[in-house]
Design a protein around this motif. Structure first.
Motif, PDB file in Angstrom:
ATOM      1  N   LYS A  61      61.956 121.561  71.354  1.00  0.00           N
ATOM      2  CA  LYS A  61      62.621 120.404  70.738  1.00  0.00           C
ATOM      3  C   LYS A  61      61.708 119.185  70.736  1.00  0.00           C
ATOM      4  N   GLN A 103      58.437 119.270  70.658  1.00  0.00           N
ATOM      5  CA  GLN A 103      57.396 119.542  69.667  1.00  0.00           C
ATOM      6  C   GLN A 103      57.903 119.288  68.247  1.00  0.00           C
ATOM      7  N   ALA A 104      59.185 119.563  68.021  1.00  0.00           N
ATOM      8  CA  ALA A 104      59.776 119.347  66.701  1.00  0.00           C
ATOM      9  C   ALA A 104      60.296 117.925  66.514  1.00  0.00           C
ATOM     10  N   LEU A 142      62.907 116.521  68.079  1.00  0.00           N
ATOM     11  CA  LEU A 142      64.372 116.534  67.973  1.00  0.00           C
ATOM     12  C   LEU A 142      65.063 115.775  69.098  1.00  0.00           C
ATOM     13  N   HIS A 194      69.115 126.132  62.984  1.00  0.00           N
ATOM     14  CA  HIS A 194      68.296 124.924  62.838  1.00  0.00           C
ATOM     15  C   HIS A 194      66.997 125.254  62.108  1.00  0.00           C
ATOM     16  N   GLU A 195      66.694 124.486  61.092  1.00  0.00           N
ATOM     17  CA  GLU A 195      65.515 124.756  60.263  1.00  0.00           C
ATOM     18  C   GLU A 195      64.218 124.601  61.039  1.00  0.00           C
ATOM     19  N   MET A 196      64.144 123.629  61.952  1.00  0.00           N
ATOM     20  CA  MET A 196      62.896 123.330  62.649  1.00  0.00           C
ATOM     21  C   MET A 196      62.703 124.176  63.905  1.00  0.00           C
ATOM     22  N   VAL A 197      63.785 124.655  64.473  1.00  0.00           N
ATOM     23  CA  VAL A 197      63.706 125.561  65.631  1.00  0.00           C
ATOM     24  C   VAL A 197      64.572 126.777  65.321  1.00  0.00           C
ATOM     25  N   PRO A 198      64.049 127.708  64.529  1.00  0.00           N
ATOM     26  CA  PRO A 198      64.880 128.838  64.074  1.00  0.00           C
ATOM     27  C   PRO A 198      65.188 129.857  65.162  1.00  0.00           C
TER      28      PRO A 198
END
Length: 252
Positions: A143, A145-146, A148, A210-214
């Protein structure tokens, strides 16, 4: 328990389950009931009234070892003599006569067919208190790294449809598969409830929405496992089926 009284026992189990059916708004429940009809009084093993908030439904439940057309006509006369949205239920042995089945279906009478229990118990695994635990440190790093922050990442909440993936995104199992493994491994060795903590030898991941953490890494799955005798009449399950079939019959 003999084949002569398993139907009465099943009816009693259903009556006992009414008190614990918190999701159903029961108005009245009577065992060995006497009910006032339009033309006369009638007897039933169970008389049950419940409501969906708008409509009051009335259920008459009888235990009969066998059901003939004549008995079905007599029961139908009772059901139709009671005003309101009334459903009849007969708990009985399997019915193989098409005319009896057809008449019951058309008349709004549920034939709840039971097989006589086997001499030996049939033990089935029951899973409860399920917790799917993610690798908190891994999730936090992913999270961050993304970008979030503390944003929640949603997962599938139904274990039956929760699949497990390897590091390459290949589906390797399901949560239900884990349950099934322990159910077969323990093989009803005992009926005591057991706390299971299932860890993984290789990294395993859950798919997210979640698109960024699939995918997120899983730590373990914990749950309680016990075996119950399938020959014991599950009153709650039977009552739930009667409830659902009644609403369906009356178009809800």
């Amino acid at each position: 328990m003999t084949t002569q009284n398993i139907y009465q026992q099943a009816v009693y189990d259903m009556y006992a389950a009414i008190a614990g059916a918190a999701a159903i708004k029961t108005i009245k429940a009577q065992y060995n009931a006497v009910i006032e009809g339009r033309t006369e009084t009638h007897e039933a093993d169970i008389y049950w009234e419940f409501t969906d908030g708008d409509i009051i439904y009335k259920i008459l439940i009888q235990a009969k070892e066998q059901v003939s057309l004549g008995e079905l006509f007599s029961f139908l006369r009772i059901v139709r003599d009671i005003p309101g949205q009334v459903m009849g239920v007969i708990v009985t042995q399997p019915v193989y006569k098409k005319d009896v089945k057809d008449m019951a279906a058309n008349a709004g009478i549920i034939l709840y067919e039971l097989l006589a229990p086997l001499t030996a118990g049939i033990w089935e695994p029951v899973i409860s208190n399920i917790r799917i635990n993610v690798d908190a440190a891994w999730v936090k790093a992913a999270k961050e790294q993304a970008g979030l922050g503390d944003e929640m990442i949603q997962m599938n909440a139904n274990p039956k449809y929760t699949f497990l993936y390897d590091e390459n995104g290949n589906c390797v199992d399901s949560v239900q598969g884990v349950f099934d493994y322990y159910g077969k491994e323990r093989n009803s060795a005992g009926t005591e409830q057991e706390k299971i903590v299932h860890s993984f030898a290789e990294p395993v991941f859950l798919q997210t929405h979640h698109e960024m953490v699939p995918f997120i890494k899983l730590d373990n799955i914990t749950f309680d496992l016990e075996f119950v005798n399938a020959n014991q009449m599950p009153g709650e399950e039977m009552l739930g089926q009667v409830f659902e079939k009644t609403l369906k019959y009356f178009g809800h």
